[in-house]
Design a protein around this motif. Structure first.
Motif, short mmCIF file in Angstrom:
data_model
loop_
_atom_site.label_atom_id
_atom_site.label_comp_id
_atom_site.label_asym_id
_atom_site.label_seq_id
_atom_site.Cartn_x
_atom_site.Cartn_y
_atom_site.Cartn_z
N LEU A 287 33.39 41.48 43.24
CA LEU A 287 34.51 41.83 42.36
C LEU A 287 34.82 40.70 41.38
O LEU A 287 35.07 40.95 40.20
CB LEU A 287 35.75 42.17 43.19
CG LEU A 287 35.64 43.43 44.05
CD1 LEU A 287 36.83 43.55 45.00
CD2 LEU A 287 35.50 44.67 43.20
N SER A 288 34.76 39.48 41.84
CA SER A 288 35.01 38.35 40.96
C SER A 288 33.91 38.20 39.91
O SER A 288 34.19 38.02 38.72
CB SER A 288 35.13 37.06 41.78
OG SER A 288 35.19 35.95 40.92
N THR B 116 41.28 49.56 30.05
CA THR B 116 39.92 49.59 30.57
C THR B 116 39.94 49.03 32.00
O THR B 116 40.10 47.85 32.21
CB THR B 116 38.97 48.75 29.70
OG1 THR B 116 39.49 47.44 29.61
CG2 THR B 116 38.82 49.35 28.33
N THR B 117 39.83 49.93 32.91
CA THR B 117 39.76 49.55 34.31
C THR B 117 38.32 49.73 34.75
O THR B 117 37.77 50.82 34.65
CB THR B 117 40.69 50.43 35.17
OG1 THR B 117 42.01 50.34 34.64
CG2 THR B 117 40.67 49.99 36.62
N LEU B 118 37.75 48.64 35.19
CA LEU B 118 36.38 48.72 35.66
C LEU B 118 36.36 49.38 37.03
O LEU B 118 37.07 48.98 37.94
CB LEU B 118 35.76 47.33 35.75
CG LEU B 118 35.59 46.58 34.44
CD1 LEU B 118 35.12 45.15 34.71
CD2 LEU B 118 34.60 47.30 33.56
N ARG B 119 35.58 50.42 37.12
CA ARG B 119 35.45 51.12 38.39
C ARG B 119 34.29 50.50 39.16
O ARG B 119 33.20 50.33 38.65
CB ARG B 119 35.19 52.60 38.15
CG ARG B 119 35.25 53.42 39.40
CD ARG B 119 35.19 54.91 39.06
NE ARG B 119 35.29 55.71 40.26
CZ ARG B 119 34.29 55.91 41.11
NH1 ARG B 119 33.14 55.34 40.91
NH2 ARG B 119 34.44 56.67 42.16
N THR B 120 34.55 50.16 40.39
CA THR B 120 33.51 49.56 41.23
C THR B 120 32.58 50.67 41.71
O THR B 120 33.03 51.62 42.33
CB THR B 120 34.13 48.84 42.43
OG1 THR B 120 35.06 47.87 41.93
CG2 THR B 120 33.08 48.16 43.27
N ALA C 149 41.24 43.82 41.52
CA ALA C 149 40.71 44.25 42.82
C ALA C 149 40.28 43.03 43.65
O ALA C 149 40.47 43.00 44.87
CB ALA C 149 39.54 45.20 42.63
N HIS C 150 39.71 42.03 42.98
CA HIS C 150 39.31 40.79 43.65
C HIS C 150 40.52 40.13 44.31
O HIS C 150 40.48 39.75 45.48
CB HIS C 150 38.66 39.83 42.64
CG HIS C 150 38.55 38.42 43.14
ND1 HIS C 150 37.54 38.02 43.99
CD2 HIS C 150 39.31 37.33 42.91
CE1 HIS C 150 37.70 36.73 44.26
NE2 HIS C 150 38.76 36.29 43.62
N THR D 69 31.95 40.30 38.68
CA THR D 69 31.86 41.39 37.71
C THR D 69 33.16 41.58 36.93
O THR D 69 33.33 42.57 36.22
CB THR D 69 31.48 42.71 38.41
OG1 THR D 69 32.44 42.99 39.45
CG2 THR D 69 30.08 42.64 39.01
N GLY D 70 34.08 40.62 37.05
CA GLY D 70 35.30 40.65 36.25
C GLY D 70 36.35 41.63 36.71
O GLY D 70 37.27 41.94 35.97
N ARG D 71 36.26 42.10 37.91
CA ARG D 71 37.25 43.03 38.46
C ARG D 71 38.33 42.23 39.19
O ARG D 71 38.49 42.32 40.40
CB ARG D 71 36.55 44.02 39.39
CG ARG D 71 35.59 44.94 38.68
CD ARG D 71 34.69 45.66 39.67
NE ARG D 71 33.94 46.71 39.05
CZ ARG D 71 32.78 46.55 38.44
NH1 ARG D 71 32.24 45.35 38.34
NH2 ARG D 71 32.16 47.58 37.89
#
Length: 185
Positions: free
Chosen positions: A147-148, A10-14, A155-156, A150-152
């Protein structure tokens, strides 16, 4: 041979709309500062109100720099809660700085440095790099925080490698610019 099904990564897409909104906000903020510097007539040219704002701005930038260095130290030690607290502290000081900076410009306008000073060549290069990097720092800081929050985290981490040194440089050079201006005046 049977293979067990693996759960999809599960990769969160920004969302591009969030990034676009942050960049649009940053462009608007930079345009507002440009308007203050080049088109707005200062309301207190004599400097009778809130004369200590430049000193306050230098103090806020110094505190931001300290918080950034602690944040870096904490993340290197994998102390995530302390890192997060330090970065929120740096963000708080930067936000208060920005409000104070805008207030100072609205009241007093631009501070002029003596171009005949032997420090002028160093000063204007430092100031130019500070200004250019501060324009890039704002959206980078906001996106890194987004990014931080939202748990990404991958990417963060990737963006923070660039955001941190730029933010640190802008904070530190803000203090140096103030010291140079105070010494000349």
């Amino acid at each position: 041979m049977t293979t067990s099904p693996q759960a999809p990564a599960t990769t969160l897409r920004t969302p591009p709309s969030i990034i676009a909104a942050i960049i649009l906000f940053s462009v608007a903020a930079s345009a507002f500062i440009c308007w203050l510097v080049y088109f707005h007539a200062p309301t207190d040219v004599a400097g009778t109100q809130l004369r200590s704002l430049p000193l306050l701005n230098a103090i806020l930038n110094s505190l931001c720099t300290i918080a950034l260095l602690f944040g870096y130290r904490f993340i290197r030690a994998r102390r995530i809660p302390q890192h997060r607290a330090a970065m929120f502290t740096a963000f708080f000081f930067s936000t208060i700085f920005l409000v104070s900076y805008l207030t100072n410009f609205a009241l007093h306008g631009e501070t002029h440095f003596n171009r005949l000073s032997p420090w002028w060549p160093f000063y204007w290069k430092l100031l130019a790099s500070h200004i250019v990097l501060s324009v890039f720092a704002l959206p980078m800081i906001l996106i890194t925080f987004f990014l931080s929050l939202t748990g990404r985290f991958p990417a963060h981490k990737k963006l923070a490698r660039y955001t941190f040194p730029i933010w640190l440089y802008v904070s530190l050079t803000g203090v140096v610019v103030y010291i140079m201006q105070a010494a000349i005046h």
